[in-house]
Motif scaffolding. Sequence first.
Motif, PDB file in Angstrom:
ATOM      1  N   GLU A 185      -3.308   9.648   8.202  1.00  0.00           N
ATOM      2  CA  GLU A 185      -4.128   9.210   7.019  1.00  0.00           C
ATOM      3  C   GLU A 185      -3.658   9.914   5.863  1.00  0.00           C
ATOM      4  O   GLU A 185      -4.161   9.644   4.838  1.00  0.00           O
ATOM      5  CB  GLU A 185      -5.591   9.406   7.339  1.00  0.00           C
ATOM      6  CG  GLU A 185      -6.196   8.599   8.303  1.00  0.00           C
ATOM      7  CD  GLU A 185      -6.355   6.953   7.938  1.00  0.00           C
ATOM      8  OE1 GLU A 185      -5.868   6.741   6.803  1.00  0.00           O
ATOM      9  OE2 GLU A 185      -6.577   6.087   8.718  1.00  0.00           O
ATOM     10  N   HIS A 186      -3.050  10.922   5.918  1.00  0.00           N
ATOM     11  CA  HIS A 186      -2.637  11.859   4.842  1.00  0.00           C
ATOM     12  C   HIS A 186      -1.553  10.990   3.787  1.00  0.00           C
ATOM     13  O   HIS A 186      -1.338  11.684   2.660  1.00  0.00           O
ATOM     14  CB  HIS A 186      -2.046  13.270   5.185  1.00  0.00           C
ATOM     15  CG  HIS A 186      -0.856  13.350   5.877  1.00  0.00           C
ATOM     16  ND1 HIS A 186       0.294  12.650   5.662  1.00  0.00           N
ATOM     17  CD2 HIS A 186      -0.623  13.888   7.178  1.00  0.00           C
ATOM     18  CE1 HIS A 186       1.290  12.987   6.615  1.00  0.00           C
ATOM     19  NE2 HIS A 186       0.593  13.537   7.546  1.00  0.00           N
ATOM     20  N   ARG A 188       1.420  10.920   3.406  1.00  0.00           N
ATOM     21  CA  ARG A 188       2.887  11.510   3.216  1.00  0.00           C
ATOM     22  C   ARG A 188       4.131  11.170   3.776  1.00  0.00           C
ATOM     23  O   ARG A 188       5.201  11.006   3.160  1.00  0.00           O
ATOM     24  CB  ARG A 188       2.801  13.045   3.221  1.00  0.00           C
ATOM     25  CG  ARG A 188       1.739  13.678   2.369  1.00  0.00           C
ATOM     26  CD  ARG A 188       1.824  15.312   2.528  1.00  0.00           C
ATOM     27  NE  ARG A 188       1.629  15.879   3.416  1.00  0.00           N
ATOM     28  CZ  ARG A 188       0.580  16.339   4.300  1.00  0.00           C
ATOM     29  NH1 ARG A 188      -0.420  16.094   3.553  1.00  0.00           N
ATOM     30  NH2 ARG A 188       0.777  16.823   5.472  1.00  0.00           N
TER      31      ARG A 188
END
Length: 235
Positions: A185-186, A188
Motif C-alpha cells: 500500500e505504500h 513506491r
Amino acid sequence: MRDARLTVEGETVELTPTELPAGHAIHGHGLRRIWEAESDGSTLRMHYAHEAGIGGWPWPYRAAQVIEIDDAGMTVTLSVLNSGEGAMPVGLGFHPYFPQTPGTRLTLPVATSWPPTEAEKFPVAGGQPVPAALDRREEGPVPMGLDQGFGGWEKTARIAWPERRLALTMTGEGPLDHVIVYTPEHNRYFCVEPVTHAIDAANLTELQGVADTGHAILPAGAEFSVCLRFTVEVI
C-alpha cells in the motif's frame, strides 16, 4: 513453504526457516548464496553448487543464471541441474520490482486466482475464478494490497508508465504457469513475479491433493529451466 516444512512423496523434510518470526521458508536459496560469475560485456553467466543439507535442503544441485542485454531489453534464463542420485522437488521463479507511479497500468492475463486466507499468505485451496476487480486481461490500474498468486498465466505481462512514456513487456518461456503479484500500500513499488508453482505448492499437492499447483519432481541428472524476456518500448 508453511512452517519451513516440505512434504514430498509422504516424507517430511524440515527446512531452515527464513521468514522470521513467522517461521516459514521463502524464496529458496539463490538470494543467499555467492554466485561465481563471468561476463563478455553483453552476457553475464552465473552459477553455484548447492551441497546436500545446507538450509535443511537434503538434495544437491547446480543452479545457473544467464543475463543477456541487447538494444531492446534483457533476457534472463534460470536453470537447475539435479546433481544427486535421487529425484528432488524443484521450482524456479523471478522477483522483479517495478516503480509505482500514479498512472501505472498493468496487463496480466491469468486463468485462476489463488487467494490466501486473511490471517496468512498461504492459499488453502486450488485455483478459483479471477474476481472482476483483479482481472487484468485488459489494461487497467495496478490492484493494490495484494500478496497472492494466480495460475494459468499466459506468459505475457505488460506494465506501462504513461507519464514517463515507457512500457515494459515480460514474456516467459518454459513452465512459468503461475505468477505472484505483490502490491504494498505504500505505492513506491510493486512486484509481478513469474514462477513455476503456487505458493506452498509441494504441501498443497502432497497433503491436500490440490491440482495444478506446478509442483514438479526432477529426476537425478535432469535439468529444469525457464526464461523471461524483458522488452522496453517508448509509448
